[in-house]
Design an enzyme around this catalytic site. Structure first.
Site, short mmCIF file in Angstrom:
data_model
loop_
_atom_site.label_atom_id
_atom_site.label_comp_id
_atom_site.label_asym_id
_atom_site.label_seq_id
_atom_site.Cartn_x
_atom_site.Cartn_y
_atom_site.Cartn_z
N ASP B 249 0.86 -1.18 0.00
CA ASP B 249 0.00 0.00 0.00
C ASP B 249 0.89 1.21 0.00
O ASP B 249 2.01 1.17 0.53
CB ASP B 249 -0.89 0.04 1.25
CG ASP B 249 -0.15 0.62 2.45
OD1 ASP B 249 -0.22 1.85 2.66
OD2 ASP B 249 0.52 -0.16 3.17
N CYS B 289 -6.73 3.09 -18.87
CA CYS B 289 -7.50 3.92 -17.93
C CYS B 289 -8.27 4.99 -18.71
O CYS B 289 -7.98 5.28 -19.86
CB CYS B 289 -6.60 4.56 -16.87
SG CYS B 289 -5.77 6.08 -17.40
N HIS B 318 -4.97 7.43 -13.36
CA HIS B 318 -3.97 6.76 -14.21
C HIS B 318 -2.90 6.08 -13.36
O HIS B 318 -2.51 4.93 -13.64
CB HIS B 318 -3.30 7.74 -15.16
CG HIS B 318 -2.07 7.16 -15.78
ND1 HIS B 318 -2.12 6.22 -16.79
CD2 HIS B 318 -0.76 7.29 -15.46
CE1 HIS B 318 -0.90 5.82 -17.08
NE2 HIS B 318 -0.05 6.45 -16.30
#
Lengths: 381, 381
Positions: B249, B289, B318
């Protein structure tokens, strides 16, 4: 109610146009605009000519290619924003010279240059370069200005070369019926495919503005779109539609959304206040926008307090959808010939039982006239 | 590569988790997160307990109801952010007392309170309350701290009552192999359903960090997720996956997006610079995207210059998609048993032909080990 055909699609009036000042409706994607029922997007010539420059937009095939919004666009002429944003303006018969608010460079905007830029931006509807006097202004100034606006309109029409863009003329005259009449008398003979009502919503009261709207719409052809520029609070849409306005634009829904306000039939909800912080209801039970389908007021109020990017995005989205839905409801009421009843009921709730004089007068003027007849208009100039 | 089952859906590792600090991944809607392949979202206990308070989140049925992201969540314990954001911290065996960065009020966070808050937030994976020493720190401090972290883990496990949340332990020990080993020896017996590698990416160099990652992942069970906390530049994902990391993360993709940077296989594209301003290519021809399918670099650079809300939104979108796609490509390479070749080719392009020592060493360590075996893991604690 009418259909209005443009090279990028047919739109149904009355309609509200979201404002994409710099080539983007602030925070909202083109896909979302299509989902919430946007039909035509407004672009600002003044901003886009200064940055990124109209040639870059043209290199993308115009605003649809640049912004990825595939539907119709309208661009303003730049005139209004030169007056409100440009520094050290010098207005002459030739045009306006001003200092860019971005870098202070001297820029000239003339009727020819405005059309040149608008042709490069490639909107479906383009606006004549006009002078919009401030409020208040002297009668003589308004008179000289509206006469010049007509000469500028003629120069715009002479310069214009693209056949696929519809040029709308702008009627000026401030809040004075005789000057509005003079502007109408000089402008209507040009028979442009649509007419805008300019010079309003610049500081005058609603009590002063609406009689001028009523006076003008009553004298504009009913088979061409009537566009009330820069106007678009919910109550303005209802009153304006009552008076025959077909097109509106305003930064209000996105701006007030960025400030943390949500539009509803009960008025504006302040998401900065403590009231919504524990409220598990959506902003509006009847709204079908993404925010109302997914979020509680408590969550959105949390986003506002936490200054999260999703807050302005979701409140702007909701507010745009609210205005589109309001116009859709007005169109449905027009079709069902129940507009007057619907508008009064909407006003009773919105204004909590006390209709302002200007609002009631607009509805009275509406019910005294016949219901607008659906028409079909082509934007081909 | 493995499947990992949670009450809100099955996720495939290795994976990157977008960070939703305050209950929102900055600027991105849940629908977009699902579209770009997000699997699990991280929420921050420290932020959410202070504002809006975990009880409000619980009143929405936990984070999925509050945020409208319907998939799995992971919450951190609050420990790391108390250290980095809280003022006037006082750490004792009992826990940490700190002043809220929002209003200065005194708040206590203990292992029990952390679990209480995380149970109210309702994430699928919750983290043990740990102490993360700063870098650099004295060996004795790190030792005392990792021992306390194990005692806190025990208290977390004793307090935890929800059966549907998986509690992960956190291995500490800084960059010292012997202290990492000590932490592993004390932590592994708890046999939690997953293990995090904590105490890294806090200021040490990549040359110092990666040997510690390698040392730890090599000693963690391969049938349970290994989570490298707070790490997530593109090069970290490739090197970390090589070393057996399953979960990452980082705020990097959204933060660097807000600063105007776009992630690509060729490195980070600076959209604030003049280079992209007339570039009609998308950010990345291979990216699927919304921004890359609809916009040119020139348009996005215009949005950045004009400080438009759509800029951080589109660049964040993106960048998140870039990291998700990077992990997808790594997973495909693992499945095809070509990870080592793929990772070296990716590195050659990304680092323009000169692999940093730490990156090359991570890939060497990977090719010396056997390819990770797909496993299936349940988060039920």
């Amino acid at each position: 109610m009418a259909k209005f055909t443009t090279p990028h699609g047919t739109v149904t009036t009355p309609m509200f146009m979201p404002v994409g000042t710099q080539g983007t409706v602030k925070g909202i994607s083109p896909q979302e605009l299509l989902e919430i029922g946007s039909q035509m997007i407004l672009g600002n010539t003044y901003h886009l000519m200064l940055r990124p420059g109209e040639q870059l937009v043209a290199a993308h095939g115009g605003l649809p290619g640049f912004t990825a919004y595939p539907g119709p666009f309208l661009t303003d002429s730049g005139g209004f924003q030169v007056m409100s944003l440009g520094h050290m303006r010098k207005i002459s018969e030739q045009g306006v010279v001003f200092k860019s608010h971005l870098d202070g460079s001297l820029v000239e905007l003339t009727p020819e240059r405005s059309i040149e830029v608008q042709q490069a931006l490639g909107a479906d509807v383009i606006m004549a370069f006009d002078e919009c006097p401030p409020f208040p202004a002297e009668r003589e100034y308004i008179t000289r200005s509206l006469e010049r606006t007509v000469r500028w309109l003629e120069r715009c029409m002479t310069f214009k070369s693209r056949e696929d863009q519809a040029l709308f003329a702008i009627v000026q005259g401030g809040i004075h019926p005789d000057l509005r009449q003079q502007s109408l008398d000089l402008t209507l003979p040009f028979a442009t495919p649509g007419f805008a009502i300019g010079g309003l919503a610049v500081g005058e009261s609603k009590e002063e503005m609406y009689p001028a709207v009523e006076f003008t719409t009553a004298r504009l052809p009913t088979d061409k779109p009537r566009y009330l520029m820069g106007v678009g609070h919910p109550e303005d849409l209802v009153a304006g539609i009552a008076l025959g306005v077909d097109m509106f634009d305003c930064v209000y829904p996105t701006r007030t959304g960025r400030f943390g306000y949500a539009l509803t039939d009960d008025g504006r909800l302040n998401m900065n206040s403590s009231a919504p912080r524990r409220d598990l209801r959506p902003i509006d039970e009847d709204c079908d926008c993404y925010a109302c389908r997914h979020y509680t007021r408590a969550y959105l109020a949390h986003l506002v307090r936490a200054e999260e990017l999703l807050a302005p995005r979701m409140l702007s989205l909701h507010n745009l959808r609210y205005l589109h839905r309001l116009v859709e409801r007005a169109r449905a009421a027009i079709s069902a010939q129940t507009f007057d009843v619907w508008a009064r009921e909407w006003g009773q709730r919105y204004f909590r039982g006390e209709l302002p004089q200007w609002f009631a007068a607009s509805l009275d003027a509406s019910s005294a006239r016949q219901t607008p007849v659906p028409t079909s208009i082509s934007s081909r100039g």
